[in-house]
Design an enzyme around this catalytic site. Structure first.
Site, PDB file in Angstrom:
ATOM      1  N   TYR A  19      52.836  33.980  26.393  1.00  0.00           N
ATOM      2  CA  TYR A  19      53.858  32.959  26.629  1.00  0.00           C
ATOM      3  C   TYR A  19      54.286  32.907  28.088  1.00  0.00           C
ATOM      4  CZ  TYR A  19      53.854  31.524  21.869  1.00  0.00           C
ATOM      5  OH  TYR A  19      53.448  30.998  20.678  1.00  0.00           O
ATOM      6  N   VAL A  55      56.094  22.387  23.241  1.00  0.00           N
ATOM      7  CA  VAL A  55      57.089  23.388  23.646  1.00  0.00           C
ATOM      8  C   VAL A  55      57.356  23.332  25.152  1.00  0.00           C
ATOM      9  CG1 VAL A  55      56.660  24.928  21.696  1.00  0.00           C
ATOM     10  CG2 VAL A  55      55.292  25.190  23.773  1.00  0.00           C
ATOM     11  N   ASP A  56      56.623  22.465  25.880  1.00  0.00           N
ATOM     12  CA  ASP A  56      56.891  22.333  27.317  1.00  0.00           C
ATOM     13  C   ASP A  56      58.141  21.483  27.543  1.00  0.00           C
ATOM     14  OD1 ASP A  56      56.255  19.410  27.811  1.00  0.00           O
ATOM     15  OD2 ASP A  56      54.326  20.039  26.994  1.00  0.00           O
ATOM     16  N   HIS A  98      59.162  22.537  17.404  1.00  0.00           N
ATOM     17  CA  HIS A  98      58.451  23.822  17.461  1.00  0.00           C
ATOM     18  C   HIS A  98      58.995  24.725  18.558  1.00  0.00           C
ATOM     19  CE1 HIS A  98      54.814  21.991  15.126  1.00  0.00           C
ATOM     20  NE2 HIS A  98      55.811  22.345  14.343  1.00  0.00           N
ATOM     21  N   CYS A 141      73.272  41.509  22.660  1.00  0.00           N
ATOM     22  CA  CYS A 141      73.295  42.770  21.907  1.00  0.00           C
ATOM     23  C   CYS A 141      72.435  43.857  22.556  1.00  0.00           C
ATOM     24  CB  CYS A 141      72.848  42.535  20.469  1.00  0.00           C
ATOM     25  SG  CYS A 141      71.066  42.290  20.292  1.00  0.00           S
ATOM     26  N   GLY A 150      49.677  11.132  20.522  1.00  0.00           N
ATOM     27  CA  GLY A 150      49.015  12.375  20.876  1.00  0.00           C
ATOM     28  C   GLY A 150      49.009  13.453  19.814  1.00  0.00           C
ATOM     29  N   THR A 151      48.933  13.080  18.561  1.00  0.00           N
ATOM     30  CA  THR A 151      48.848  14.081  17.499  1.00  0.00           C
ATOM     31  C   THR A 151      47.998  13.543  16.354  1.00  0.00           C
ATOM     32  OG1 THR A 151      50.106  15.436  15.927  1.00  0.00           O
ATOM     33  CG2 THR A 151      51.013  13.274  16.454  1.00  0.00           C
TER      34      THR A 151
HETATM   35 ZN   LIG Z   1      70.582  40.082  20.549  1.00  0.00          ZN
END
Ligand SMILES: [Zn+2]
Length: 249
Positions: free
Chosen positions: A57, A92-93, A108, A140, A180-181
């Protein structure tokens, strides 16, 4: 714009960003640095392969940052200013945002965000790489639970219900544009065939008959179909949509 304006819904996939140089990894040989793609974006196994997942990624985030929005991204951003318009993307861009779009349903997920599975928080990291050795959740402090905020295989997509509502609410005066799909992941071909509104398709080519599965696109079932690259089709697409939206007004 009022609540009575026709609704323009635009559903996009990898073909929208392909001409910006971002190719879908599904189209390749299914391998990345010798790993099966399934190993670097799989909800059931990602923690076992965390180092490779983050490298994968980080690479994709860097590639997206180097890419530039194309004419089709800019057209969709302009539609959002001009019409009552909802942009839904499987990409996802962040090229739509960088073209000026301000409200995109990324069903997505997004490459520029990280998410913590331990506490549920999510945060932007922009184009920066994530170092799984030193990176911590800002809320956290978990290290092992931090992952890209994208949907992996075998994972529930929390924005699907919102997407289904938008698609189910289409009315006869509305316009659905699919770009585009092929409909392999989300059955947008079937959805478009059953939608009560005008539909416009822009893909490079139809799905070959030996690969076609239920749910996938069939160009002849759309009101209009443009079979060529999205950026090249942008001008004609704009004309078609502006005619359809004017007819509906
Ligand atoms: Zn966390």
């Amino acid at each position: 714009m009022t609540g009575n304006d026709p609704h323009l819904v635009v559903f996009t996939g990898a073909g929208l960003s392909a001409e910006s140089g971002l190719l879908t990894f599904r189209g390749g040989d299914g391998l990345w640095e010798g790993h099966h793609i399934d190993q670097v974006c799989n909800q059931l196994t990602w923690k076992r392969n965390a180092a490779a997942v983050h490298r994968f990624y980080n690479d994709r985030r860097a590639a997206a940052a180097r890419a530039e929005p194309n004419r089709a991204h800019r057209l969709l951003a302009a539609w959002q200013d001009r019409y009552h318009c909802t942009l839904i993307t499987q990409n996802v861009d962040d090229l739509l945002e960088r073209a000026g779009a301000w409200n995109v349903l990324h069903v997505h997920g997004r490459l520029t965000r990280m998410r913590c599975e331990a506490c549920g928080s999510a945060w932007e990291i922009g184009a920066n790489p994530w170092d799984p050795e030193t990176g911590r959740c800002p809320k956290c402090a978990s290290r092992r639970a931090v992952r890209p905020d994208v949907i992996f295989f075998h994972e529930r997509a929390p924005l699907y219900p919102q997407m289904w509502r938008v698609l189910a609410d289409l009315r006869p005066r509305d316009v659905l544009v699919v770009i585009g799909t092929d409909g392999a992941v989300i059955p947008i071909g079937q959805i478009a065939e059953e939608a009560p509104c005008r539909t416009v398709l822009n893909v490079l080519s139809p799905v070959p008959p030996d690969r076609w599965q239920p749910g996938m696109i069939r160009p002849d079932r759309f009101t209009r179909a443009l079979l060529r690259p999205a950026a090249e089709a942008a001008e004609e697409l704009d004309q078609i949509v502006s005619d359809l939206m004017r007819d509906a007004a």
